[in-house]
Each structure stands twice: as structure tokens, then as C-alpha cells.
Design a protein around this motif. Sequence first.
Motif, short mmCIF file in Angstrom:
data_model
loop_
_atom_site.label_atom_id
_atom_site.label_comp_id
_atom_site.label_asym_id
_atom_site.label_seq_id
_atom_site.Cartn_x
_atom_site.Cartn_y
_atom_site.Cartn_z
N SER A 124 0.83 -1.21 0.00
CA SER A 124 0.00 0.00 0.00
C SER A 124 0.86 1.26 0.00
O SER A 124 0.54 2.23 -0.68
CB SER A 124 -0.92 0.00 1.23
N VAL A 125 1.95 1.24 0.77
CA VAL A 125 2.83 2.41 0.86
C VAL A 125 3.43 2.74 -0.50
O VAL A 125 3.33 3.87 -0.99
CB VAL A 125 3.96 2.18 1.89
N VAL A 126 4.04 1.74 -1.13
CA VAL A 126 4.74 1.98 -2.40
C VAL A 126 3.76 2.42 -3.48
O VAL A 126 3.96 3.42 -4.16
CB VAL A 126 5.49 0.71 -2.85
N PHE A 127 2.67 1.69 -3.62
CA PHE A 127 1.71 2.01 -4.67
C PHE A 127 1.02 3.35 -4.39
O PHE A 127 0.81 4.15 -5.31
CB PHE A 127 0.67 0.90 -4.79
N GLY A 128 0.66 3.59 -3.13
CA GLY A 128 0.01 4.84 -2.78
C GLY A 128 0.88 6.05 -3.05
O GLY A 128 0.42 7.07 -3.59
#
Length: 296
Positions: free
Chosen positions: A192-196
Motif C-alpha cells: 500500500s505504501v509503495v503504490f500509494g
Amino acid sequence: MLALILSILFSVILLVNFRLHPRFKVNTFQAIIFNYPVCILSGLLFLPSNQHFSLDFSQNATYYALLLGIGFVLTFLLSGVSTQRMGMTATSLANNISLVIPVLFSLIVFKMSQNFDWLNYLGLGLAILAVVLSTFKKEEGVRDVNRLDWLLPLGVFVMYGITNTTFNYLNAQYVTASGQTIPFTLTILSGSVVFGLLIFAYRLAKGLEVFSIKSVWAAFPLGIPNFLSFYYLLKALDAFNNNGAYVLPLYNISVILISSVVGMVFFKEKLSLINKIGLGIAVLAIVLISHQGLIS
């Protein structure tokens, strides 16, 4: 049962955060994007001393968890588009009714139907009815829609159903036996962190976003309860043998019930007669679903 109660309470705190964002002029999209790194930090603080977190790409579970984290962000973005085009009512109903997908998966694939009697099934049916009635609101100010726009809430229904089902399945396959609840949670959140952040960087570069430091600060009271609700929901699934047909309806309708009461008491929100009937049915559904205490 304590883990389930804590997950419900922290989820309600999440909704209170969202309710307060307009009052403090917080950019909710940015707060959500930055809440994921805060979730990671929270998880590292709660990490037991005998466990460690790392991304082990030699394990298939790592890839599945990262994809699930990306799925959470995609579902959020789809919900945003659906809300803008189809309104809050259609999107909220699609979101909440999606619980039927993980429930059916749990009953059929995990063979949890053997633990259910007719009162449990009646409770599940009433839970879906309660969700519809308690979240229904007459929509105002929604623009004219075309035929294809109706695919948006359908997409929300499918995506929420898939992510929740996958969440339940991965917990059963990779977490329960190992006891690595926090490391696995952190792996999901890493996706979620990377994609967000990639989505945010793209919107920033295109001039669709203006960076707001206030939204970064707002990510902290959002990210901490978000991690805790996530963590305790996993623990609740563990405690009930990953029986999503039991845990998820109780979680879902309890969040709706408690958040509705909080909205009425603290934010002076008005509920229609249909909403109040829905909340009453929700209480009955909770009693019926949990009446036999599937696991002591």
C-alpha cells in the motif's frame, strides 16, 4: 472476542477521523496516502522482540501480501470515483454489501457451514438487510449518470469482496499457524505504501494535487487506529478459526451500528426511520449470528 471488539472500536475511530477532516480542512486523499507509512511505523513499534520484519521475496506469501496492499489502494481510489459519479449511497451500499463474497467463500471453501444452524443463516440474511437499510440515504446533487457509470459501484462491490476474501484466505494460509501477524500485516501495508506514494507522485506531477503538510499530520491519528483495526481483525479471525462468515458480518454491522450512534450523539447527524429500523435489525442480526458462540 476482545480482539474483535478492539478492531470494531478502532475502525469507528477511523470514521471519526474522516468526519473531522472537513472541519480542519484536511485533504483526505493525502491523509490516506500518508497514513500507510504511519501504519508501518505503528507496526514496527508493536513488533514483538522475538519477531522481525523483512520482505522475503523467496516466499510466495510475500507477493500475495504486496498485491493485497495494492488492492486496498485501488479499491479506495475506485470508491472515490464511484462516490463522485454515483454518490455516497450507491457506493456505501456496494461497499458494505460486499461482505456476502467473503461470507460465501468462508462457508463454501473453508467448510464453515458445518458450524452454522438456521439462526446463524437468518442472522446473515438480516445483516445484509440491516446494512442496506441503515446506510441508505436519499441522494442529492448527483449528476446525471450514463449506463456505464453503474459499473463503478459494481466494481466497488467486487473489489471490496475480493480484498476482504483474500485477506481472510491469506490469514488462514500464512498467518494463523506461524503467529507472524504483525510481520505479515507490515508486508501487506508495504504494498500500500509503495503504490500509494506512486499514485500521489503522479497526481502531484500532473498538478492534480497540492502538497499539504496538514494532511501529513492528519495521517498520524488516522494511521495508528488503522493499523490497530487491521491487526486486531487478523487476531479476531485467528481466534475464530478464520471463520469469515462469523467474524466479518459481526465486524461490519457493529461498525455501522456504533458509528451511527457516535454520529448522532457527537455530530448531530439525523437518521431516517428506515435507518433506525436498519440499526434495530442490525442488533438482532448480531444476536442471531453470535448466539451459539462458535468458539468459546
